[in-house]
Write a protein that holds these residues in place. Structure first.
Motif, short mmCIF file in Angstrom:
data_model
loop_
_atom_site.label_atom_id
_atom_site.label_comp_id
_atom_site.label_asym_id
_atom_site.label_seq_id
_atom_site.Cartn_x
_atom_site.Cartn_y
_atom_site.Cartn_z
N LEU A 404 -22.06 0.75 -20.49
CA LEU A 404 -23.00 1.80 -20.86
C LEU A 404 -24.31 1.66 -20.11
O LEU A 404 -24.91 2.66 -19.68
CB LEU A 404 -23.25 1.78 -22.38
N VAL A 405 -24.78 0.44 -19.96
CA VAL A 405 -26.05 0.21 -19.26
C VAL A 405 -25.93 0.73 -17.82
O VAL A 405 -26.78 1.49 -17.35
CB VAL A 405 -26.41 -1.29 -19.25
N VAL A 406 -24.87 0.31 -17.14
CA VAL A 406 -24.71 0.69 -15.73
C VAL A 406 -24.39 2.18 -15.60
O VAL A 406 -24.99 2.90 -14.79
CB VAL A 406 -23.61 -0.16 -15.07
N HIS A 407 -23.46 2.65 -16.39
CA HIS A 407 -22.99 4.02 -16.21
C HIS A 407 -24.02 5.05 -16.65
O HIS A 407 -24.06 6.16 -16.08
CB HIS A 407 -21.68 4.22 -16.97
N ASP A 408 -24.85 4.72 -17.63
CA ASP A 408 -25.93 5.65 -17.99
C ASP A 408 -26.91 5.83 -16.84
O ASP A 408 -27.42 6.94 -16.61
CB ASP A 408 -26.67 5.15 -19.24
N ILE A 409 -27.18 4.75 -16.12
CA ILE A 409 -28.07 4.85 -14.95
C ILE A 409 -27.40 5.70 -13.87
O ILE A 409 -28.03 6.58 -13.27
CB ILE A 409 -28.41 3.45 -14.42
N VAL A 410 -26.13 5.45 -13.64
CA VAL A 410 -25.38 6.24 -12.65
C VAL A 410 -25.44 7.73 -13.00
O VAL A 410 -25.71 8.59 -12.15
CB VAL A 410 -23.91 5.77 -12.58
N HIS A 411 -25.18 8.03 -14.25
CA HIS A 411 -25.18 9.43 -14.70
C HIS A 411 -26.56 10.06 -14.53
O HIS A 411 -26.66 11.23 -14.11
CB HIS A 411 -24.74 9.49 -16.16
N SER A 412 -27.60 9.31 -14.81
CA SER A 412 -28.96 9.85 -14.68
C SER A 412 -29.32 10.16 -13.24
O SER A 412 -30.21 10.97 -12.97
CB SER A 412 -29.98 8.85 -15.26
N LEU A 413 -28.62 9.53 -12.29
CA LEU A 413 -28.87 9.76 -10.87
C LEU A 413 -27.91 10.78 -10.27
O LEU A 413 -27.86 10.95 -9.05
CB LEU A 413 -28.75 8.43 -10.11
N GLY A 414 -27.15 11.47 -11.13
CA GLY A 414 -26.22 12.48 -10.65
C GLY A 414 -24.97 11.89 -10.04
O GLY A 414 -24.36 12.50 -9.15
N GLY A 415 -24.54 10.71 -10.54
CA GLY A 415 -23.42 10.00 -9.95
C GLY A 415 -22.15 10.08 -10.77
O GLY A 415 -22.04 10.82 -11.76
N LYS A 427 -11.35 3.30 -18.20
CA LYS A 427 -12.46 4.25 -18.41
C LYS A 427 -11.99 5.52 -19.11
O LYS A 427 -12.72 6.51 -19.14
CB LYS A 427 -13.10 4.59 -17.06
N ARG A 428 -10.80 5.49 -19.66
CA ARG A 428 -10.20 6.67 -20.29
C ARG A 428 -11.09 7.26 -21.38
O ARG A 428 -11.28 8.48 -21.47
CB ARG A 428 -8.84 6.30 -20.88
N ASP A 429 -11.63 6.40 -22.24
CA ASP A 429 -12.45 6.89 -23.35
C ASP A 429 -13.90 7.10 -22.93
O ASP A 429 -14.56 8.03 -23.40
CB ASP A 429 -12.37 5.91 -24.53
N GLU A 430 -14.36 6.26 -22.04
CA GLU A 430 -15.77 6.33 -21.66
C GLU A 430 -16.11 7.60 -20.88
O GLU A 430 -17.24 8.09 -20.95
CB GLU A 430 -16.14 5.09 -20.83
N ILE A 431 -15.14 8.14 -20.17
CA ILE A 431 -15.43 9.32 -19.36
C ILE A 431 -15.90 10.49 -20.22
O ILE A 431 -16.64 11.36 -19.76
CB ILE A 431 -14.19 9.72 -18.52
N LYS A 432 -15.50 10.50 -21.48
CA LYS A 432 -15.90 11.59 -22.36
C LYS A 432 -17.41 11.64 -22.56
O LYS A 432 -17.97 12.69 -22.89
CB LYS A 432 -15.23 11.44 -23.73
N ARG A 433 -18.08 10.51 -22.37
CA ARG A 433 -19.53 10.44 -22.53
C ARG A 433 -20.25 11.18 -21.39
O ARG A 433 -21.38 11.65 -21.56
CB ARG A 433 -19.96 8.97 -22.57
N TYR A 434 -19.57 11.30 -20.25
CA TYR A 434 -20.24 11.80 -19.06
C TYR A 434 -19.73 13.15 -18.56
O TYR A 434 -20.38 13.80 -17.75
CB TYR A 434 -20.15 10.75 -17.94
N SER A 436 -18.63 17.10 -19.48
CA SER A 436 -18.91 18.10 -20.52
C SER A 436 -17.64 18.42 -21.30
O SER A 436 -16.52 18.18 -20.84
CB SER A 436 -19.45 19.38 -19.88
N GLU A 437 -17.83 18.97 -22.49
CA GLU A 437 -16.68 19.38 -23.30
C GLU A 437 -15.82 20.40 -22.55
O GLU A 437 -14.59 20.35 -22.62
CB GLU A 437 -17.16 19.98 -24.63
N THR A 438 -16.49 21.30 -21.83
CA THR A 438 -15.75 22.32 -21.08
C THR A 438 -14.85 21.68 -20.02
O THR A 438 -13.68 22.05 -19.86
CB THR A 438 -16.73 23.29 -20.40
N GLU A 439 -15.40 20.70 -19.31
CA GLU A 439 -14.62 20.04 -18.26
C GLU A 439 -13.43 19.28 -18.85
O GLU A 439 -12.32 19.34 -18.31
CB GLU A 439 -15.51 19.09 -17.46
N MET A 440 -13.67 18.58 -19.97
CA MET A 440 -12.57 17.85 -20.60
C MET A 440 -11.51 18.81 -21.13
O MET A 440 -10.31 18.54 -21.03
CB MET A 440 -13.11 16.99 -21.73
N GLU A 441 -11.94 19.96 -21.67
CA GLU A 441 -10.97 20.95 -22.18
C GLU A 441 -10.13 21.51 -21.04
O GLU A 441 -8.91 21.73 -21.21
CB GLU A 441 -11.72 22.07 -22.89
#
Length: 462
Positions: A404-415, A427-434, A436-441
């Motif tokens: 979460l520490v690393v990936h939140d930083i990555v996400h904040s930088l558009g990564g 990363k199957r479950d973690e990807i849901k954090r990053y 959107s609901e539309t993309e996952m649907e």
């Protein structure tokens, strides 16, 4: 399940259906040793038609399937979760055709990456996809994870190197999309659904891949730089001076190189004095230009360069590349680590390293960061471990927190939290954090249309 096993033996031969624990053992553990699975059986079809028969029988019995290539993945994507039929595609290893006028090669999914490179070279062509595990990794696995490697900077990743594929659908039908066309505007480009899908939509059994002329000359250098920011500045300078001749540009931390020195026999420090950050870079030329001169001239005016050595022959060039390619192997010997395969815009590489280093040290004092990767396309491997075994076990137990520490930083930088390794189980479950609901649907909808019974590589990606 005995009826299914009997039917599978009838379809592809009894010797190609493995059921004993000893025979299946090598297929049920991932390369890192982090995932251990269980399978009803391991089947080894030898043709696309046999793959189709296997899939049809499993679909009729409503038994899930897990495809596997060279079993070199890093996210548990090819390890069964329990009770599936594991389909090894290793026997589909033929080169079907080489077309030098069209600059394409048609190969089956079980061909190793190295075998494809060799077949291309024999025809006077280059297949540029290159990763450390290329002696074992198969084309099917590379396509299923959209592998990247060290030459994405110039040639693109597996998706960009593919013109067409053949795939077995979840119901056993075969889709022949083996078209060697660079222009085909006749509807949805279906191959892109299967590339990067980790076998969750069907099994890739063959592909038409792009070939390129063989480079006439290469120039390879190992360069000490002041910081990741200096590395990005050097890349910008090189691309301005040398254009598309810049083929590879790899950032390597002192910690990563130290592991190679410690665990890989015959490794030697390339520079006289150690440096906190180093770059392995390569230029390749198809014309009569001398890349050594171009490289020397560009390095001479670059800022942030502290030292450099240019390979004087092929032996020295390969020795420098072995240092880079053995980093993952050295880490495996050292023990478990928390691996991150992230991508950010190239312009934000230095920002990511600074922010991640500070945040990780705050949360996990004394952590060892092994950072290396493909700066040229914004992909870094940012791995964490502790020196002492007991402390490292404690760190591994906190993997989710570190992620979460690393990936939140990555996400904040558009990564992206997965650049080239895929999602798998890791990363199957973690990807849901990053996402959107539309993309996952949308992803779930595509999965349901193609694999309505959820039989293809369950528990991976989605």
């Amino acid at each position: 399940m005995s009826d299914l096993i009997a039917a599978l033996r009838g379809a592809i031969g009894a010797t190609q259906v493995l059921t004993s624990a000893d025979d299946m053992a090598a297929y049920l553990t991932d390369w890192r040793g982090r995932y251990q699975g269980d399978a009803l059986c391991v089947v080894r079809p030898g043709t696309t038609e046999e793959v189709a028969q296997v899939v049809h029988l499993c679909n009729e019995a409503k038994v899930a399937m897990v495809p596997q290539g060279g079993n070199t993945g890093l996210c548990g994507g090819a390890t069964p979760c329990g009770g599936e039929v594991l389909i090894s595609l290793a026997r589909l290893n033929r080169v079907r055709a080489v077309d030098t006028d069209n600059n394409t090669i048609t190969v089956e999914a079980g061909c190793t990456l190295h075998a494809v490179q060799e077949a291309a070279h024999a025809a006077g062509r280059l297949f540029p996809l290159s990763i450390a595990s290329e002696g074992s990794a198969t084309i099917g696995g590379c396509l299923s994870t959209n592998a990247g490697g060290v030459q994405v900077l110039r040639y693109g990743n597996a998706r960009e190197l593919s013109l067409g594929i053949e795939a077995v659908l979840p119901d056993g039908r075969v889709w022949n999309g083996l078209r060697g066309l660079r222009k085909d505007n006749t509807g949805y480009d279906l191959k892109h659904l299967f590339i990067g899908a980790e076998g969750t939509l069907g099994l890739i059994t063959a592909a038409v891949l792009k070939l390129f002329p063989l480079p006439r000359r290469r120039a390879t250098a190992w360069v000490a730089v002041a910081s990741p920011a200096a590395a990005v500045s050097l890349l910008t300078q090189l691309r301005s001076d040398c254009g598309d001749a810049v083929t590879a540009f790899e950032l390597i931390s002192a910690t990563a190189l130290e592991l190679v020195m410690r665990h890989i026999p015959g490794s030697r420090q390339p520079l006289a004095a150690p440096a906190a950050w180093q770059v392995l870079l390569e230029l390749s030329e198809f014309a009569a230009n001398n890349p050594d001169v171009e490289l020397e001239n560009s390095l001479a005016k670059a800022t942030g360069v502290q030292d450099a050595i240019l390979a004087q022959n092929e032996s020295q060039r390969l020795a420098l590349w072995r240092l880079r390619e053995n980093i993952s192997e050295a880490q495996k010997i050292e023990g478990f680590s928390i691996k991150h395969d992230i991508a950010v815009p190239v312009s934000r590489i230095a920002e990511f390293v600074a922010a991640a280093d500070a945040a990780i040290e705050k949360h996990f004092p004394g952590v060892r960061v092994v950072c290396f990767g493909h700066v040229g396309d914004g992909n870094l491997h940012y791995n964490l471990s502790m020196l002492l075994g007991v402390e490292n076990a404690g760190l591994i137990a906190r993997s989710h927190e570190a992620n979460l520490v690393v990936h939140d930083i990555v996400h904040s930088l558009g990564g992206s939290i997965s650049a080239e390794h895929g999602l798998g189980q890791l990363k199957r479950d973690e990807i849901k954090r990053y996402k959107s609901e539309t993309e996952m649907e949308l992803m779930q909808s595509i999965k349901h249309v193609l694999d309505s019974h959820g039989l293809m590589n369950p528990g991976k990606m989605l």
